[in-house]
Scaffold this motif. Structure first.
Motif, PDB file in Angstrom:
ATOM      1  N   TYR A 213      52.598 -23.136  -1.840  1.00 56.84           N
ATOM      2  CA  TYR A 213      53.322 -22.925  -3.097  1.00 56.84           C
ATOM      3  C   TYR A 213      54.821 -22.948  -2.830  1.00 56.84           C
ATOM      4  CZ  TYR A 213      48.780 -21.257  -4.656  1.00 56.84           C
ATOM      5  OH  TYR A 213      47.455 -21.159  -4.956  1.00 56.84           O
ATOM      6  N   HIS A 214      55.534 -23.745  -3.607  1.00 61.55           N
ATOM      7  CA  HIS A 214      56.984 -23.780  -3.470  1.00 61.55           C
ATOM      8  C   HIS A 214      57.638 -22.529  -4.050  1.00 61.55           C
ATOM      9  CE1 HIS A 214      56.348 -28.282  -3.170  1.00 61.55           C
ATOM     10  NE2 HIS A 214      56.881 -27.927  -2.018  1.00 61.55           N
ATOM     11  N   HIS A 215      57.006 -21.955  -5.062  1.00 63.56           N
ATOM     12  CA  HIS A 215      57.531 -20.748  -5.722  1.00 63.56           C
ATOM     13  C   HIS A 215      56.452 -19.657  -5.661  1.00 63.56           C
ATOM     14  CE1 HIS A 215      60.773 -23.234  -7.249  1.00 63.56           C
ATOM     15  NE2 HIS A 215      59.856 -24.103  -7.642  1.00 63.56           N
ATOM     16  N   GLY A 216      56.114 -19.245  -4.467  1.00 61.52           N
ATOM     17  CA  GLY A 216      55.037 -18.281  -4.270  1.00 61.52           C
ATOM     18  C   GLY A 216      55.287 -16.927  -4.904  1.00 61.52           C
ATOM     19  N   VAL A 217      56.525 -16.582  -5.116  1.00 54.27           N
ATOM     20  CA  VAL A 217      56.860 -15.286  -5.723  1.00 54.27           C
ATOM     21  C   VAL A 217      56.325 -15.202  -7.152  1.00 54.27           C
ATOM     22  CG1 VAL A 217      58.790 -13.793  -6.379  1.00 54.27           C
ATOM     23  CG2 VAL A 217      58.872 -15.070  -4.247  1.00 54.27           C
ATOM     24  N   ARG A 218      56.209 -16.339  -7.817  1.00 55.19           N
ATOM     25  CA  ARG A 218      55.699 -16.347  -9.190  1.00 55.19           C
ATOM     26  C   ARG A 218      54.246 -15.897  -9.275  1.00 55.19           C
ATOM     27  NH1 ARG A 218      58.139 -22.097 -11.283  1.00 55.19           N
ATOM     28  NH2 ARG A 218      60.318 -21.523 -10.988  1.00 55.19           N
ATOM     29  N   LEU A 219      53.525 -15.959  -8.184  1.00 56.56           N
ATOM     30  CA  LEU A 219      52.131 -15.536  -8.198  1.00 56.56           C
ATOM     31  C   LEU A 219      51.989 -14.037  -8.436  1.00 56.56           C
ATOM     32  CD1 LEU A 219      50.701 -17.710  -5.303  1.00 56.56           C
ATOM     33  CD2 LEU A 219      50.434 -18.064  -7.758  1.00 56.56           C
ATOM     34  N   TRP A 220      53.053 -13.282  -8.233  1.00 54.84           N
ATOM     35  CA  TRP A 220      53.029 -11.847  -8.541  1.00 54.84           C
ATOM     36  C   TRP A 220      52.832 -11.604 -10.029  1.00 54.84           C
ATOM     37  CZ3 TRP A 220      52.251  -7.998  -5.362  1.00 54.84           C
ATOM     38  CH2 TRP A 220      52.528  -8.175  -4.009  1.00 54.84           C
ATOM     39  N   LEU A 221      53.114 -12.604 -10.849  1.00 60.23           N
ATOM     40  CA  LEU A 221      52.899 -12.460 -12.289  1.00 60.23           C
ATOM     41  C   LEU A 221      51.417 -12.400 -12.642  1.00 60.23           C
ATOM     42  CD1 LEU A 221      55.581 -14.977 -13.571  1.00 60.23           C
ATOM     43  CD2 LEU A 221      55.709 -12.488 -13.620  1.00 60.23           C
TER      44      LEU A 221
ATOM     45  N   LEU B 277      39.902 -16.181 -22.587  1.00 57.71           N
ATOM     46  CA  LEU B 277      40.282 -17.590 -22.454  1.00 57.71           C
ATOM     47  C   LEU B 277      41.798 -17.749 -22.464  1.00 57.71           C
ATOM     48  CD1 LEU B 277      37.616 -19.304 -24.724  1.00 57.71           C
ATOM     49  CD2 LEU B 277      37.726 -19.294 -22.228  1.00 57.71           C
ATOM     50  N   LEU B 278      42.475 -16.993 -23.319  1.00 55.57           N
ATOM     51  CA  LEU B 278      43.935 -17.042 -23.366  1.00 55.57           C
ATOM     52  C   LEU B 278      44.546 -16.547 -22.055  1.00 55.57           C
ATOM     53  CD1 LEU B 278      46.497 -17.536 -25.084  1.00 55.57           C
ATOM     54  CD2 LEU B 278      46.334 -15.148 -25.768  1.00 55.57           C
ATOM     55  N   LEU B 279      43.991 -15.469 -21.519  1.00 48.94           N
ATOM     56  CA  LEU B 279      44.479 -14.960 -20.239  1.00 48.94           C
ATOM     57  C   LEU B 279      44.186 -15.950 -19.112  1.00 48.94           C
ATOM     58  CD1 LEU B 279      43.567 -11.180 -20.491  1.00 48.94           C
ATOM     59  CD2 LEU B 279      45.835 -12.215 -20.677  1.00 48.94           C
ATOM     60  N   GLY B 280      43.067 -16.652 -19.198  1.00 46.55           N
ATOM     61  CA  GLY B 280      42.740 -17.680 -18.213  1.00 46.55           C
ATOM     62  C   GLY B 280      43.736 -18.833 -18.257  1.00 46.55           C
ATOM     63  N   LEU B 281      44.139 -19.223 -19.461  1.00 48.61           N
ATOM     64  CA  LEU B 281      45.160 -20.252 -19.593  1.00 48.61           C
ATOM     65  C   LEU B 281      46.499 -19.767 -19.035  1.00 48.61           C
ATOM     66  CD1 LEU B 281      44.415 -21.699 -23.135  1.00 48.61           C
ATOM     67  CD2 LEU B 281      44.099 -22.831 -20.933  1.00 48.61           C
ATOM     68  N   LEU B 282      46.805 -18.512 -19.250  1.00 47.96           N
ATOM     69  CA  LEU B 282      48.038 -17.944 -18.710  1.00 47.96           C
ATOM     70  C   LEU B 282      48.004 -17.940 -17.179  1.00 47.96           C
ATOM     71  CD1 LEU B 282      50.751 -16.600 -19.314  1.00 47.96           C
ATOM     72  CD2 LEU B 282      49.547 -14.416 -19.400  1.00 47.96           C
ATOM     73  N   VAL B 283      46.870 -17.610 -16.604  1.00 47.14           N
ATOM     74  CA  VAL B 283      46.717 -17.636 -15.146  1.00 47.14           C
ATOM     75  C   VAL B 283      46.907 -19.041 -14.628  1.00 47.14           C
ATOM     76  CG1 VAL B 283      45.011 -17.402 -13.296  1.00 47.14           C
ATOM     77  CG2 VAL B 283      45.303 -15.564 -14.946  1.00 47.14           C
ATOM     78  N   ALA B 284      46.293 -20.009 -15.299  1.00 49.32           N
ATOM     79  CA  ALA B 284      46.437 -21.406 -14.873  1.00 49.32           C
ATOM     80  C   ALA B 284      47.892 -21.866 -14.964  1.00 49.32           C
ATOM     81  CB  ALA B 284      45.541 -22.301 -15.722  1.00 49.32           C
ATOM     82  N   ALA B 285      48.609 -21.442 -16.002  1.00 49.52           N
ATOM     83  CA  ALA B 285      50.011 -21.822 -16.163  1.00 49.52           C
ATOM     84  C   ALA B 285      50.869 -21.202 -15.059  1.00 49.52           C
ATOM     85  CB  ALA B 285      50.520 -21.391 -17.531  1.00 49.52           C
ATOM     86  N   VAL B 286      50.596 -19.962 -14.701  1.00 52.22           N
ATOM     87  CA  VAL B 286      51.369 -19.298 -13.647  1.00 52.22           C
ATOM     88  C   VAL B 286      51.126 -19.995 -12.306  1.00 52.22           C
ATOM     89  CG1 VAL B 286      51.597 -17.175 -12.309  1.00 52.22           C
ATOM     90  CG2 VAL B 286      51.553 -17.070 -14.796  1.00 52.22           C
ATOM     91  N   VAL B 287      49.867 -20.309 -12.023  1.00 50.77           N
ATOM     92  CA  VAL B 287      49.553 -20.987 -10.766  1.00 50.77           C
ATOM     93  C   VAL B 287      50.197 -22.370 -10.733  1.00 50.77           C
ATOM     94  CG1 VAL B 287      47.690 -21.964  -9.377  1.00 50.77           C
ATOM     95  CG2 VAL B 287      47.461 -19.668 -10.332  1.00 50.77           C
ATOM     96  N   ALA B 288      50.148 -23.084 -11.853  1.00 49.28           N
ATOM     97  CA  ALA B 288      50.776 -24.404 -11.915  1.00 49.28           C
ATOM     98  C   ALA B 288      52.287 -24.318 -11.732  1.00 49.28           C
ATOM     99  CB  ALA B 288      50.436 -25.082 -13.235  1.00 49.28           C
ATOM    100  N   SER B 289      52.896 -23.262 -12.275  1.00 47.40           N
ATOM    101  CA  SER B 289      54.346 -23.137 -12.125  1.00 47.40           C
ATOM    102  C   SER B 289      54.738 -22.751 -10.702  1.00 47.40           C
ATOM    103  CB  SER B 289      54.897 -22.105 -13.108  1.00 47.40           C
ATOM    104  OG  SER B 289      54.554 -20.788 -12.712  1.00 47.40           O
ATOM    105  N   ALA B 290      53.806 -22.170  -9.951  1.00 42.11           N
ATOM    106  CA  ALA B 290      54.098 -21.777  -8.565  1.00 42.11           C
ATOM    107  C   ALA B 290      53.948 -22.934  -7.598  1.00 42.11           C
ATOM    108  CB  ALA B 290      53.179 -20.636  -8.141  1.00 42.11           C
ATOM    109  N   LEU B 291      53.265 -23.986  -8.013  1.00 49.87           N
ATOM    110  CA  LEU B 291      53.057 -25.135  -7.106  1.00 49.87           C
ATOM    111  C   LEU B 291      54.339 -25.849  -6.802  1.00 49.87           C
ATOM    112  CD1 LEU B 291      49.719 -26.586  -8.449  1.00 49.87           C
ATOM    113  CD2 LEU B 291      50.094 -25.313  -6.362  1.00 49.87           C
TER     114      LEU B 291
END
Length: 62
Positions: free
Chosen positions: A4-12, A48-62
């Motif tokens: 992850y280029h932005h691994g700190v974002r995974l804390w979200l 499902l909404l929280l799952g989408l939020l998790v996917a967005a956070v993981v995608a933003s950390a890549l």
């Protein structure tokens, strides 16, 4: 850090997962969770909404 280029974002993910687990525990303690938790997670709109939020956070950390 290689994955992850932005691994700190995974804390979200921590508050999101705590919210989801707290919701499941509350429903289970009240006896309102009559089905498998996986089935509940797939059919519940909030999950499902929280799952989408998790996917967005993981995608933003890549």
């Amino acid at each position: 850090m290689r994955l992850y280029h932005h691994g700190v974002r995974l804390w979200l993910l921590l508050p999101v997962m705590l919210l989801w687990l707290s919701q499941l525990w509350l429903l289970a303690s009240r006896g309102e969770l009559n089905e498998d938790p996986v089935v509940y997670a797939i059919t519940d709109k909030r999950s499902l909404l929280l799952g989408l939020l998790v996917a967005a956070v993981v995608a933003s950390a890549l």
